[in-house]
Enzyme design. Structure first.
Site, PDB file in Angstrom:
ATOM      1  N   THR A   1      13.617   4.928  10.796  1.00 23.22           N
ATOM      2  CA  THR A   1      15.368   4.116  11.514  1.00 23.22           C
ATOM      3  C   THR A   1      14.792   2.933  10.939  1.00 23.22           C
ATOM      4  O   THR A   1      13.121   2.455  10.842  1.00 23.22           O
ATOM      5  CB  THR A   1      14.626   3.187  12.609  1.00 23.22           C
ATOM      6  OG1 THR A   1      15.271   5.002  13.224  1.00 23.22           O
ATOM      7  CG2 THR A   1      15.803   2.844  12.917  1.00 23.22           C
TER       8      THR A   1
ATOM      9  N   THR B   1       0.975  -0.770  -0.198  1.00 20.73           N
ATOM     10  CA  THR B   1       0.064   0.180  -0.167  1.00 20.73           C
ATOM     11  C   THR B   1       0.577   1.432  -0.120  1.00 20.73           C
ATOM     12  O   THR B   1       1.132   2.046  -0.685  1.00 20.73           O
ATOM     13  CB  THR B   1      -0.921  -0.247   1.602  1.00 20.73           C
ATOM     14  OG1 THR B   1      -2.053  -1.573   1.153  1.00 20.73           O
ATOM     15  CG2 THR B   1      -1.680   0.992   1.053  1.00 20.73           C
TER      16      THR B   1
ATOM     17  N   CYS C   1      -8.970  -7.669   1.160  1.00 17.49           N
ATOM     18  CA  CYS C   1      -9.352  -6.319   1.856  1.00 17.49           C
ATOM     19  C   CYS C   1     -10.584  -5.808   1.753  1.00 17.49           C
ATOM     20  O   CYS C   1     -10.689  -4.059   2.137  1.00 17.49           O
ATOM     21  CB  CYS C   1      -8.322  -5.236   1.022  1.00 17.49           C
ATOM     22  SG  CYS C   1      -6.783  -5.882   0.942  1.00 17.49           S
TER      23      CYS C   1
ATOM     24  N   GLN D   1       1.452  -8.792  -5.909  1.00 14.29           N
ATOM     25  CA  GLN D   1       0.871 -10.743  -6.925  1.00 14.29           C
ATOM     26  C   GLN D   1       1.852 -11.696  -6.863  1.00 14.29           C
ATOM     27  O   GLN D   1       1.967 -12.240  -7.392  1.00 14.29           O
ATOM     28  CB  GLN D   1      -0.487 -10.873  -6.983  1.00 14.29           C
ATOM     29  CG  GLN D   1      -1.492 -10.367  -6.090  1.00 14.29           C
ATOM     30  CD  GLN D   1      -1.405 -10.936  -4.736  1.00 14.29           C
ATOM     31  OE1 GLN D   1      -1.683 -12.279  -4.890  1.00 14.29           O
ATOM     32  NE2 GLN D   1      -2.681 -10.373  -3.899  1.00 14.29           N
TER      33      GLN D   1
HETATM   34  N1  PLP Z   1      -1.436  -4.651  -3.818  1.00 15.08           N
HETATM   35  C1  PLP Z   1      -2.094  -5.667  -4.876  1.00 15.08           C
HETATM   36  C2  PLP Z   1      -2.390  -6.037  -5.943  1.00 15.08           C
HETATM   37  C3  PLP Z   1      -2.826  -6.523  -3.318  1.00 15.08           C
HETATM   38  O1  PLP Z   1      -2.528  -7.690  -3.458  1.00 15.08           O
HETATM   39  C4  PLP Z   1      -2.253  -6.045  -2.697  1.00 15.08           C
HETATM   40  C5  PLP Z   1      -2.743  -6.905  -0.710  1.00 15.08           C
HETATM   41  O2  PLP Z   1      -3.660  -7.557  -0.847  1.00 15.08           O
HETATM   42  C6  PLP Z   1      -1.828  -4.387  -2.516  1.00 15.08           C
HETATM   43  C7  PLP Z   1      -1.498  -3.661  -2.963  1.00 15.08           C
HETATM   44  C8  PLP Z   1      -1.447  -3.679  -1.225  1.00 15.08           C
HETATM   45  O3  PLP Z   1      -0.279  -4.456   0.039  1.00 15.08           O
HETATM   46  P1  PLP Z   1      -0.254  -4.341   1.595  1.00 15.08           P
HETATM   47  O4  PLP Z   1      -0.716  -5.934   2.352  1.00 15.08           O
HETATM   48  O5  PLP Z   1       1.246  -4.652   1.562  1.00 15.08           O
HETATM   49  O6  PLP Z   1      -0.248  -3.072   1.783  1.00 15.08           O
END
Ligand code: PLP
Length: 372
Positions: A234, A70, A321, A176
């Site tokens: 850090t 993210t 998510c 992914q």
């Molecule tokens: N992008 C994709 C394609 C994802 O599948 C995900 C998580 O499911 C993310 C971004 C977000 O990653 P993170 O959980 O490390 O913030």
């Protein structure tokens, strides 16, 4: 329990865990301090960066540690849009919300965002992409490497070439893909790439953004000037070390894992067909190994998820998510699957920890539920 939701997160690799331990317990020095006690943390940081760079054929100074996918996505888009005064971002309709909501936030700041449609397999409509890129020279393109819900892998090299032809910077959310399929940033000529450790058996809350040397990007976090003054704070040495070991191990095992995961997919699909279950499989033939998005006719993904849970099986209705949102996901809407199937969609994502028999057990469980 059978865990078949590896696209949501994966188990921490035992070697990664062992490699992390010293940096949590005994070698806890701050990597920025010059005294000898911090030397092992400093060395570990350097080695981890080199190890990760090697896995994707980057230079070590092109790897920037972040808190995960993210943050990497937010930084890539906001950092370029704000630094380079880009007025337009071209992305796809099926991106993860880490991209879509970052775009929405940039739209509120006056940036124009164009969302490219996909075909019924989830592949970017390349003509639409080229037309929009052509009409918006010197902008930013961000297209995901592989989709988290249906696993479809995009023709990244071709899209990247189109983007570069019209002076675009090309970013890809490869969360992914990294650790699951071969990714060579030099061969593909990618400018920026996001990755997240917990998707390839690394720890949660750590990831990286690859930024090709020469790309001008605004700092994401101001402070003590770590990460080449672009992402201060850090460094999380233990997690960085764990991520690098997990990635190195996964990259070495890509071929073996792909063979195993393809076998699991094959058995599950064969068993469901033998049991005469009415379903469609979503996504393209070229997909992330082990990722199966299945839509069951006149069923409910929500119901299937909970009934499978009661039988000790973890799957997902779409992306993790999105788990609180029970309506049809933006990805399923974009690939236009018939409504009588769309509502009955679950995502089964196998990982290296799954046993071959898991596919039979899951197929039996689904059949039992569907046939009542
Ligand atoms: N992008 C994709 C394609 C994802 O599948 C995900 C998580 O499911 C993310 C971004 C977000 O990653 P993170 O959980 O490390 O913030």
């Amino acid at each position: 329990m059978i865990y078949a939701d590896n696209a949501a997160t994966t188990a921490l690799d035992i070697d990664a865990f062992e490699a992390m331990k010293p940096f949590l317990l005994s070698q806890y020095g701050n990597a920025s301090q010059p005294y000898s006690f911090s030397r092992s943390a400093r060395n570990a940081l350097k080695l981890s960066r080199e190890r990760i760079a090697k896995c994707i054929n980057a230079n070590p100074d092109e790897i920037y540690f972040t808190s995960g996918g993210t943050e990497s996505d937010n930084w890539a888009l906001k950092g370029i849009a704000l630094e380079d005064k880009k007025k337009t971002i071209i992305t796809s309709k099926i991106e993860h919300h880490a991209i879509l909501n970052t775009c929405a936030s940039l739209e509120r700041k006056g940036i124009n965002v164009i969302y490219i449609p996909v075909d019924c397999k989830g592949k970017i409509i390349e003509n639409s992409f080229e037309n929009e890129v052509k009409n918006n020279n010197y902008a930013l393109s961000s297209i995901m490497f592989a989709n988290n819900e249906i696993g479809t892998i995009q023709p990244i090299k071709h899209l990247c070439d189109i983007a570069h032809k019209y002076g675009h910077i090309f970013h890809t959310d490869a969360v992914q893909a990294i650790g699951h399929i071969k990714v060579d940033v030099k061969e593909l000529d990618i400018d920026m790439l996001s990755a997240s450790a917990h998707k390839f058996n690394g720890p949660k809350g750590i990831g990286f953004l690859y930024i090709k040397n020469g790309i001008k990007i605004a700092p994401y976090i101001d402070g003590g000037q770590q990460e080449n003054k672009l992402r201060s704070g850090t460094e999380n040495i233990a997690s960085i070390v764990g991520m690098s070991i997990a990635l190195e191990k996964n990259c070495k095992q890509i071929e073996n894992n792909t063979n195993k995961l393809t076998k699991l997919e094959y058995i599950l699909l064969r068993e469901l067909k033998l049991k005469k279950i009415d379903f469609i499989r979503n996504g393209a033939d070229n997909h992330i190994p082990g990722n199966l998005s299945l839509s069951f006719k006149n069923s409910s993904g929500e119901m299937l998820l909970h009934r499978l849970d009661l039988m000790g099986i973890c799957v997902s209705t779409g992306s993790a998510c999105n788990s609180k949102n029970t309506s049809i996901s933006h990805v399923l809407k974009s690939i236009s699957i018939p409504i009588e199937y769309a509502n009955g969609t679950i995502r089964i994502s196998f990982g290296s920890n799954n046993k071959i028999n898991d596919a039979n057990i899951i197929a039996n469980a689904i059949s039992k539920i569907i046939k009542g």
